[in-house]
Motif scaffolding. Sequence first.
Motif, PDB file in Angstrom:
ATOM      1  N   GLU A   1      27.316  68.753  24.315  1.00  0.00           N
ATOM      2  CA  GLU A   1      25.892  69.738  24.541  1.00  0.00           C
ATOM      3  C   GLU A   1      24.780  68.776  24.547  1.00  0.00           C
ATOM      4  N   GLU A   2      24.686  67.698  23.759  1.00  0.00           N
ATOM      5  CA  GLU A   2      23.590  66.741  23.809  1.00  0.00           C
ATOM      6  C   GLU A   2      23.485  65.992  25.052  1.00  0.00           C
ATOM      7  N   LEU A   3      24.608  65.616  25.596  1.00  0.00           N
ATOM      8  CA  LEU A   3      24.854  65.090  26.794  1.00  0.00           C
ATOM      9  C   LEU A   3      24.471  66.021  27.951  1.00  0.00           C
ATOM     10  N   LYS A   4      24.709  66.973  28.017  1.00  0.00           N
ATOM     11  CA  LYS A   4      24.257  68.002  28.903  1.00  0.00           C
ATOM     12  C   LYS A   4      22.575  68.229  29.015  1.00  0.00           C
ATOM     13  N   GLN A   5      22.226  68.179  27.818  1.00  0.00           N
ATOM     14  CA  GLN A   5      20.826  68.401  27.816  1.00  0.00           C
ATOM     15  C   GLN A   5      20.125  67.085  28.248  1.00  0.00           C
ATOM     16  N   ALA A   6      20.767  65.926  27.755  1.00  0.00           N
ATOM     17  CA  ALA A   6      20.073  64.616  28.232  1.00  0.00           C
ATOM     18  C   ALA A   6      20.190  64.485  29.594  1.00  0.00           C
ATOM     19  N   ASN A   7      21.357  64.833  30.118  1.00  0.00           N
ATOM     20  CA  ASN A   7      21.401  64.780  31.965  1.00  0.00           C
ATOM     21  C   ASN A   7      20.443  65.785  32.395  1.00  0.00           C
ATOM     22  N   LEU A   8      20.196  66.981  31.874  1.00  0.00           N
ATOM     23  CA  LEU A   8      19.117  67.821  32.468  1.00  0.00           C
ATOM     24  C   LEU A   8      17.712  67.160  32.476  1.00  0.00           C
ATOM     25  N   TYR A   9      17.380  66.664  31.191  1.00  0.00           N
ATOM     26  CA  TYR A   9      16.271  65.893  31.160  1.00  0.00           C
ATOM     27  C   TYR A   9      16.062  64.699  31.871  1.00  0.00           C
ATOM     28  N   TYR A  10      16.941  63.934  32.382  1.00  0.00           N
ATOM     29  CA  TYR A  10      17.139  62.843  32.963  1.00  0.00           C
ATOM     30  C   TYR A  10      16.842  63.167  34.481  1.00  0.00           C
ATOM     31  N   GLY A  11      17.528  64.511  34.914  1.00  0.00           N
ATOM     32  CA  GLY A  11      17.264  64.998  36.208  1.00  0.00           C
ATOM     33  C   GLY A  11      15.938  65.454  36.551  1.00  0.00           C
ATOM     34  N   GLU A  12      15.224  65.783  35.563  1.00  0.00           N
ATOM     35  CA  GLU A  12      13.867  66.104  35.682  1.00  0.00           C
ATOM     36  C   GLU A  12      12.877  64.787  35.708  1.00  0.00           C
ATOM     37  N   LEU A  13      13.329  63.772  34.849  1.00  0.00           N
ATOM     38  CA  LEU A  13      12.550  62.477  34.843  1.00  0.00           C
ATOM     39  C   LEU A  13      12.850  61.751  36.193  1.00  0.00           C
ATOM     40  N   LYS A  14      14.165  61.758  36.450  1.00  0.00           N
ATOM     41  CA  LYS A  14      14.528  60.762  37.664  1.00  0.00           C
ATOM     42  C   LYS A  14      13.624  60.725  38.979  1.00  0.00           C
ATOM     43  N   PRO A  15      13.095  62.037  39.648  1.00  0.00           N
ATOM     44  CA  PRO A  15      12.433  62.009  40.699  1.00  0.00           C
ATOM     45  C   PRO A  15      11.010  61.244  40.498  1.00  0.00           C
ATOM     46  N   SER A  16      10.262  61.463  39.360  1.00  0.00           N
ATOM     47  CA  SER A  16       8.888  60.816  39.196  1.00  0.00           C
ATOM     48  C   SER A  16       9.412  59.292  38.545  1.00  0.00           C
ATOM     49  N   CYS A  17      10.485  59.014  38.304  1.00  0.00           N
ATOM     50  CA  CYS A  17      10.720  57.412  38.086  1.00  0.00           C
ATOM     51  C   CYS A  17      11.212  56.736  39.113  1.00  0.00           C
ATOM     52  N   VAL A  18      12.087  57.143  39.675  1.00  0.00           N
ATOM     53  CA  VAL A  18      12.914  56.451  40.951  1.00  0.00           C
ATOM     54  C   VAL A  18      12.181  56.564  42.282  1.00  0.00           C
ATOM     55  N   GLN A  19      11.529  57.529  42.342  1.00  0.00           N
ATOM     56  CA  GLN A  19      11.154  57.699  43.822  1.00  0.00           C
ATOM     57  C   GLN A  19       9.554  57.204  43.779  1.00  0.00           C
ATOM     58  N   VAL A  20       9.364  56.127  44.632  1.00  0.00           N
ATOM     59  CA  VAL A  20       8.214  55.521  44.786  1.00  0.00           C
ATOM     60  C   VAL A  20       7.531  56.007  46.146  1.00  0.00           C
ATOM     61  N   HIS A  21       6.384  56.619  45.916  1.00  0.00           N
ATOM     62  CA  HIS A  21       5.621  56.897  46.882  1.00  0.00           C
ATOM     63  C   HIS A  21       4.541  55.888  47.453  1.00  0.00           C
ATOM     64  N   VAL A  22       4.444  54.921  46.868  1.00  0.00           N
ATOM     65  CA  VAL A  22       3.566  53.814  47.380  1.00  0.00           C
ATOM     66  C   VAL A  22       4.573  52.463  47.614  1.00  0.00           C
ATOM     67  N   SER A  23       3.927  51.722  48.598  1.00  0.00           N
ATOM     68  CA  SER A  23       4.806  50.555  49.192  1.00  0.00           C
ATOM     69  C   SER A  23       4.610  49.361  47.970  1.00  0.00           C
ATOM     70  N   PHE A  24       5.063  48.375  48.189  1.00  0.00           N
ATOM     71  CA  PHE A  24       4.979  47.284  47.393  1.00  0.00           C
ATOM     72  C   PHE A  24       3.583  46.731  47.219  1.00  0.00           C
ATOM     73  N   GLU A  25       3.272  46.773  48.735  1.00  0.00           N
ATOM     74  CA  GLU A  25       1.879  46.165  48.828  1.00  0.00           C
ATOM     75  C   GLU A  25       0.721  46.566  48.089  1.00  0.00           C
ATOM     76  N   GLN A  26       0.784  48.093  48.119  1.00  0.00           N
ATOM     77  CA  GLN A  26      -0.210  49.009  47.697  1.00  0.00           C
ATOM     78  C   GLN A  26      -0.192  48.831  46.137  1.00  0.00           C
ATOM     79  N   ARG A  27       1.160  48.562  45.349  1.00  0.00           N
ATOM     80  CA  ARG A  27       1.276  48.536  43.920  1.00  0.00           C
ATOM     81  C   ARG A  27       0.632  47.379  43.566  1.00  0.00           C
ATOM     82  N   VAL A  28       0.894  46.192  44.312  1.00  0.00           N
ATOM     83  CA  VAL A  28       0.258  44.832  44.176  1.00  0.00           C
ATOM     84  C   VAL A  28      -1.092  44.864  44.142  1.00  0.00           C
TER      85      VAL A  28
END
Length: 122
Positions: free
Chosen positions: A70-97
């Motif tokens: 059950e804890e793993l299920k909850q952690a995976n759900l939370y990870y699923g919610e966080l993943k898009p904001s952490c993994v998907q980058v909306h700006v290029s490398f040059e813009q971040r620099v």
Amino acid sequence: LEVIESDFSRLKSETEANENSASTEHDRFMTESASSKKEKHEAEFQLGLDKDQTEFEKSQLEKDLSSVSEELKQANLYYGELKPSCVQVHVSFEQRVHGREEEIEALKEAYKTLDRKSQESA
């Protein structure tokens, strides 16, 4: 008559010897049987205790597994919610620099301002 008496006497002594031998054999058999029965009873009792202990440990492990699942299920759900904001980058490398460089410049300006204010108040 003497022959009959001697035959009877011989038969009596053989019968008594056979009875004594059979009695001794029976006593030995009963002792061994009682000992064997006691050992088997103790082994059965110990197996019962071991079985009960194993079943208890199994039920505890199943409860733990259920809880952790059950804890793993909850952690995976939370990870699923966080993943898009952490993994998907909306700006290029040059813009971040460039953004980091602007942030560093702003911090340097803030330090200069703080140094001037601290020197003025001193």
